[in-house]
Design an enzyme around this catalytic site. Structure first.
Site, mmCIF file in Angstrom:
data_model
loop_
_atom_site.group_PDB
_atom_site.id
_atom_site.type_symbol
_atom_site.label_atom_id
_atom_site.label_comp_id
_atom_site.label_asym_id
_atom_site.label_seq_id
_atom_site.Cartn_x
_atom_site.Cartn_y
_atom_site.Cartn_z
ATOM 1 N N ASP A 47 15.961 54.198 40.684
ATOM 2 C CA ASP A 47 17.409 53.794 40.199
ATOM 3 C C ASP A 47 17.882 52.819 41.341
ATOM 4 O OD1 ASP A 47 19.776 53.356 38.833
ATOM 5 O OD2 ASP A 47 20.019 55.790 38.543
ATOM 6 N N LYS A 65 13.851 58.308 32.139
ATOM 7 C CA LYS A 65 14.879 58.406 33.386
ATOM 8 C C LYS A 65 15.628 59.603 33.003
ATOM 9 C CE LYS A 65 18.277 55.027 31.799
ATOM 10 N NZ LYS A 65 18.919 53.756 32.106
ATOM 11 N N HIS A 66 16.531 60.130 33.961
ATOM 12 C CA HIS A 66 16.383 60.011 35.513
ATOM 13 C C HIS A 66 15.391 61.089 35.967
ATOM 14 C CE1 HIS A 66 20.097 58.161 33.975
ATOM 15 N NE2 HIS A 66 20.080 57.014 34.819
ATOM 16 N N HIS A 120 26.445 57.329 41.570
ATOM 17 C CA HIS A 120 26.998 56.113 41.930
ATOM 18 C C HIS A 120 28.002 56.247 43.062
ATOM 19 C CE1 HIS A 120 25.708 54.557 38.119
ATOM 20 N NE2 HIS A 120 25.669 53.274 38.514
ATOM 21 N N ARG A 136 24.384 59.730 26.156
ATOM 22 C CA ARG A 136 23.435 59.164 26.600
ATOM 23 C C ARG A 136 22.025 60.034 26.381
ATOM 24 N NH1 ARG A 136 24.018 56.792 32.638
ATOM 25 N NH2 ARG A 136 22.067 55.937 32.089
ATOM 26 N N ASP A 150 18.950 47.905 31.148
ATOM 27 C CA ASP A 150 19.232 48.912 30.614
ATOM 28 C C ASP A 150 19.871 48.787 29.180
ATOM 29 O OD1 ASP A 150 19.257 51.074 32.908
ATOM 30 O OD2 ASP A 150 19.905 49.360 33.911
#
Length: 557
Positions: free
Chosen positions: A303, A217-218, A230, A187, A118
């Site tokens: 992912d 992504k995503h 996460h 991002r 990444d």
């Protein structure tokens, strides 16, 4: 324009092999046959272990790969991933990649590894060492130039290519819809779907030109939630019209340009798929929508599966892997190297041997991976299989890239409130720098001579934050100007303590700009979107009047 023609991966798997049975018994990955025919032949001749291994991608925890990972490579592992926890020594990264590729070359089919990371630019930079810390996607969005996106992808890719990395999980084309998002933030290119699609396509084209496979992504979009997959499964409760006219639009741009890889996200859209399944585990999202309705032909990559966003829904890691394969993913990622006895391997291998539909899906995924590898590694622009450690210092950092990223940073700086700009060393008087980033202090002292520092941690806890709030006024007492670097809610709270004081207060906003939107009381506010040294140089240059900042906020307030 079809940016990715050389990397196009044909997704349609024919019902019957294209005469693959006529190829010699000793055929290998490097045999001189058409890619489609050879991919079929290799998939047909693989053992069950080799088929399933080919669609797995594992990371490793230590500075170097351990024996377990090499055992997987000898078994037929298809891909490895470079995570950010073992990349400070990039020479060692290159040596590790070379060792793993040598191990793969020793296999009976001599199939090379896909090696991914990444390296989005800006905040997300998994390969560290001397690689560039760039201004990032939101800075590109603030400037608004597709050429900046193209060259960002190009120079980032040139650096990681030297190390033997061949896939980059970038760009993120998630929209900056939820401004409280701690996982997306800068991002993102911004909140405009069309702009994100155009800039994302340009980034991918630059990556491909440098010889790296880009990955959007995503899917289908992580921007409208402040939850982190996460930790838990984000639930994005939008209707189908909003979904198709907003989240999906950037991916449609990229699909039209034949993006070679898309990463599926652990994201639930219950109004779109009533099952509530994460998109990464949903046949509707990946097979019916992405492949069917949108006509996507490239690789679908999960992912990291070692995230709560998918495992809590699936009930176990092994079931999450099963559902991910059945949904339509072609490469399944685990940030850790699985043990050979783990259920994610043994249970799915057993299912492959007993369930014909599951076996067909695994074989289809393996075929797609092999076809993509043949298309890529036969090109004249592929990353080296065995990178030369002695050449790394010559190419990293990329000298052309360094010049570009500074210029890009200057184009991105947004003057949110002008106040006393230009602020020269003479007009500034004594200057106190308030913040946490080393480059903020070092760049400031290049332009202002009579200075002092008020430093704290990047993410101070509640006690440190309160201590800084209690002491900033006394520290600022002897200064004419206070320049505060606001990176998050904690630094914003510390800077806000200065409101109403008879000081010239300058605010530098980095990372997510929402933390500084309420600082209209300050003399001047400049937005920079990144902690890159290029960004700090550009911020201080704009403050000192060395150029006119013309960036715009890439979102609606």
């Amino acid at each position: 324009m079809k940016f990715f023609k050389k990397l196009l991966i044909v997704c349609t798997v024919t019902a019957f092999p294209l005469f693959s049975e006529t190829l010699p018994s000793n055929v290998t990955f490097w045999s001189d046959y058409p890619a489609d025919q050879l991919a079929h032949a290799l998939a047909d001749r693989m053992t069950d272990d080799e088929l399933l291994s080919q669609i797995f991608m594992f990371g490793w925890a230590g500075a170097e790969p351990d024996e377990l990972l090499f055992q997987w490579v000898h078994r037929g592992l298809g891909s490895v991933k470079i995570f950010g926890w073992n990349t400070d020594d990039i020479t060692l990264v290159a040596k590790s990649i070379s060792s793993l590729q040598h191990a793969a070359a020793a296999g009976r089919f001599k199939i090379p590894l896909f090696v991914a990371t990444d390296q989005e630019g800006g905040w997300i930079r998994h390969v560290k060492g001397e690689t560039a810390i760039t201004p990032g996607n939101m800075a590109i969005g603030a400037a608004g130039y597709p050429a900046d996106a193209w060259y960002s992808g190009y120079y980032i890719s040139r650096e990681i290519k030297v190390l033997g990395i061949n896939i980059n999980f970038a760009p993120s084309v998630d929209l900056y819809t939820n401004h409280n998002s701690a996982i997306i933030g800068p991002r993102s290119f911004g909140d405009n779907p069309e702009d994100a699609g155009i800039l994302g396509a340009a980034f991918c084209a630059g990556s491909a030109a440098a010889g790296i496979i880009p990955t959007a992504k995503h899917f289908p979009g992580h921007g409208d939630t402040d939850s982190d997959s996460h930790v838990k499964l984000p639930v994005i409760n939008i209707d189908e019209k909003t979904f198709m006219n907003r989240e999906i639009v950037p991916f449609e741009y990229l699909i039209r340009q034949h993006i070679p890889a898309i990463m599926s996200g652990h994201l639930s859209f219950p109004q779109i798929d009533p099952s509530g399944s994460p998109a990464s585990l949903s046949k509707y999202f990946l097979t019916d929508l992405l492949r069917g309705k949108l006509g996507y032909e490239g690789l679908i990559i999960t992912d990291d599966m070692m995230m709560n966003g998918d495992t809590l829904y699936a009930g176990s890691v092994s079931n999450a892997f099963k559902l991910a394969i059945e949904a339509g993913n072609d490469i399944i990622i685990s940030s850790t190297t699985a043990h050979l006895y783990e259920s994610l391997w043994t249970s799915n291998l057993q299912l492959l041997r007993t369930d014909e539909s599951f076996r067909a899906r695994v074989k289809d995924a393996a075929y797609r991976v092999l076809k993509a590898k043949l298309e890529y590694f036969r090109s004249k622009n592929a990353a080296p299989l065995y990178p030369d450690p002695d050449s790394i210092a010559k190419y990293i950092p990329d000298r052309e890239g360094q010049k570009f990223f500074f210029e890009q940073a200057c184009r991105s700086i947004t003057l949110y409130k002008s106040g006393s700009i230009p602020l020269t060393a003479k007009t500034a008087g004594r200057v106190l720098f308030v913040g946490s980033m080393p480059h903020f202090f070092s760049e400031g002292k290049k332009r202002y001579s009579a200075t002092g520092d008020f430093r704290f941690s990047y993410e101070p806890g509640p006690n440190e934050t309160q201590y800084m709030c209690d002491n900033i006024l006394s520290n600022a007492a002897g200064y004419d100007t206070v320049i505060c670097c606001v990176a998050n809610a904690q630094s914003a709270r510390i800077a806000a303590t200065l409101k109403g004081r008879k000081k010239r207060i300058i605010i530098f906003s980095i990372m997510s700009p929402v933390n500084a939107l309420d600082f209209n009381w300050a003399d001047s506010v400049l937005m920079g979107y990144s902690w890159s040294p290029y960004t700090f140089d550009a911020l201080f240059g704009a403050l000192a009047g060395e150029y006119q900042a013309k960036g715009v906020l890439p979102f609606k307030q």
